[in-house]
Write a protein that holds these residues in place. Structure first.
Motif, PDB file in Angstrom:
ATOM      1  N   TRP A   1       0.848  -1.198   0.000  1.00  0.00           N
ATOM      2  CA  TRP A   1       0.000   0.000   0.000  1.00  0.00           C
ATOM      3  C   TRP A   1       0.883   1.247   0.000  1.00  0.00           C
ATOM      4  CZ3 TRP A   1      -0.929   4.224   3.193  1.00  0.00           C
ATOM      5  CH2 TRP A   1      -2.125   4.929   2.967  1.00  0.00           C
ATOM      6  N   PHE A   2       1.883   1.252   0.865  1.00  0.00           N
ATOM      7  CA  PHE A   2       2.795   2.400   0.915  1.00  0.00           C
ATOM      8  C   PHE A   2       3.635   2.491  -0.354  1.00  0.00           C
ATOM      9  CE2 PHE A   2       1.924   2.524   5.489  1.00  0.00           C
ATOM     10  CZ  PHE A   2       1.883   3.887   5.711  1.00  0.00           C
TER      11      PHE A   2
ATOM     12  N   GLU B   1       2.966   1.408  -3.440  1.00  0.00           N
ATOM     13  CA  GLU B   1       2.161   1.852  -4.575  1.00  0.00           C
ATOM     14  C   GLU B   1       1.829   3.333  -4.467  1.00  0.00           C
ATOM     15  OE1 GLU B   1      -1.200  -0.813  -4.910  1.00  0.00           O
ATOM     16  OE2 GLU B   1       0.124  -2.546  -5.170  1.00  0.00           O
ATOM     17  N   GLY B   2       1.498   3.786  -3.273  1.00  0.00           N
ATOM     18  CA  GLY B   2       1.227   5.210  -3.065  1.00  0.00           C
ATOM     19  C   GLY B   2       2.455   6.057  -3.331  1.00  0.00           C
TER      20      GLY B   2
ATOM     21  N   SER C   1       3.406   5.957  -7.234  1.00  0.00           N
ATOM     22  CA  SER C   1       2.483   6.732  -8.072  1.00  0.00           C
ATOM     23  C   SER C   1       2.625   8.226  -7.799  1.00  0.00           C
ATOM     24  CB  SER C   1       1.042   6.259  -7.902  1.00  0.00           C
ATOM     25  OG  SER C   1       0.571   6.518  -6.605  1.00  0.00           O
ATOM     26  N   ALA C   2       2.862   8.617  -6.547  1.00  0.00           N
ATOM     27  CA  ALA C   2       3.048  10.037  -6.229  1.00  0.00           C
ATOM     28  C   ALA C   2       4.361  10.560  -6.822  1.00  0.00           C
ATOM     29  CB  ALA C   2       3.016  10.260  -4.718  1.00  0.00           C
TER      30      ALA C   2
ATOM     31  N   LEU D   1       1.336   9.957   3.181  1.00  0.00           N
ATOM     32  CA  LEU D   1       0.619   8.685   3.157  1.00  0.00           C
ATOM     33  C   LEU D   1       0.264   8.225   4.570  1.00  0.00           C
ATOM     34  CD1 LEU D   1       2.602   6.784   0.380  1.00  0.00           C
ATOM     35  CD2 LEU D   1       0.215   7.546   0.257  1.00  0.00           C
TER      36      LEU D   1
ATOM     37  N   GLN E   1      -2.666  10.202   5.629  1.00  0.00           N
ATOM     38  CA  GLN E   1      -3.881   9.698   4.980  1.00  0.00           C
ATOM     39  C   GLN E   1      -4.350   8.404   5.634  1.00  0.00           C
ATOM     40  OE1 GLN E   1      -2.729   9.470   0.866  1.00  0.00           O
ATOM     41  NE2 GLN E   1      -3.064  11.646   0.494  1.00  0.00           N
TER      42      GLN E   1
END
Length: 149
Positions: free
Chosen positions: A18-19, A21-22, A25-26, A114, A117
């Motif tokens: 999750w981290f 991919e975030g 992409s960022a 992240l 979030q």
């Protein structure tokens, strides 16, 4: 009957993805040089003094060849460089370039966002408890008992 309950390593792996991919992409959205998850992990374990490929592989839990490939991809991208190790003529230290430092700074800021979030989604107390649990020393992995269990 088999349980559908996922084990902790699976859950931790999902959390890491999750981290990752975030983060990736960022970074891409910000126009940074695209990197693979392995290259991002390498950046995370690289220290400021410089690190040998063998030590990077150990910290990442991958083969020396995998670490070597990731290093050379990042060198080609201009994010890392190699310098002789003053302590040993046979070893080379891997360090971030100026561009690599900028990218690393971006990544740190993105990971902080992240985490914020995540706290908004699952609660600040939950994130704080997770952090506390993961920062608590676990000790070495248990050895098998003499009877094999």
């Amino acid at each position: 009957m088999q349980s559908n309950r996922r084990n902790l390593p699976q859950l931790l792996g999902d959390a890491r993805r999750w981290f990752e991919e975030g983060l990736l992409s960022a970074l891409e959205a910000a126009g940074a040089m695209p990197v693979t998850p392995t290259q991002a992990q390498l950046f995370a374990v690289l220290d400021d003094r410089g690190t040998t490929v063998s030590e990077l592989a150990r910290r990442m839990g991958v083969t020396r060849q995998t670490a070597h490939q990731a290093v050379h991809g990042l060198i080609a991208a201009g994010l890392l460089d190699q310098t002789p190790d003053p302590a040993s003529a046979r070893r080379r230290l891997i360090r971030r370039t100026e561009s690599g430092e900028r990218t690393h700074g971006q990544a740190v800021a993105i990971l902080e966002r992240l985490e914020e979030q995540l706290a908004d989604r699952i609660g600040r107390e939950t994130v704080a408890a997770l952090r506390t649990a993961l920062e608590t020393p676990w000790g070495p992995p248990p050895s098998p008992a003499p009877d094999g269990r």
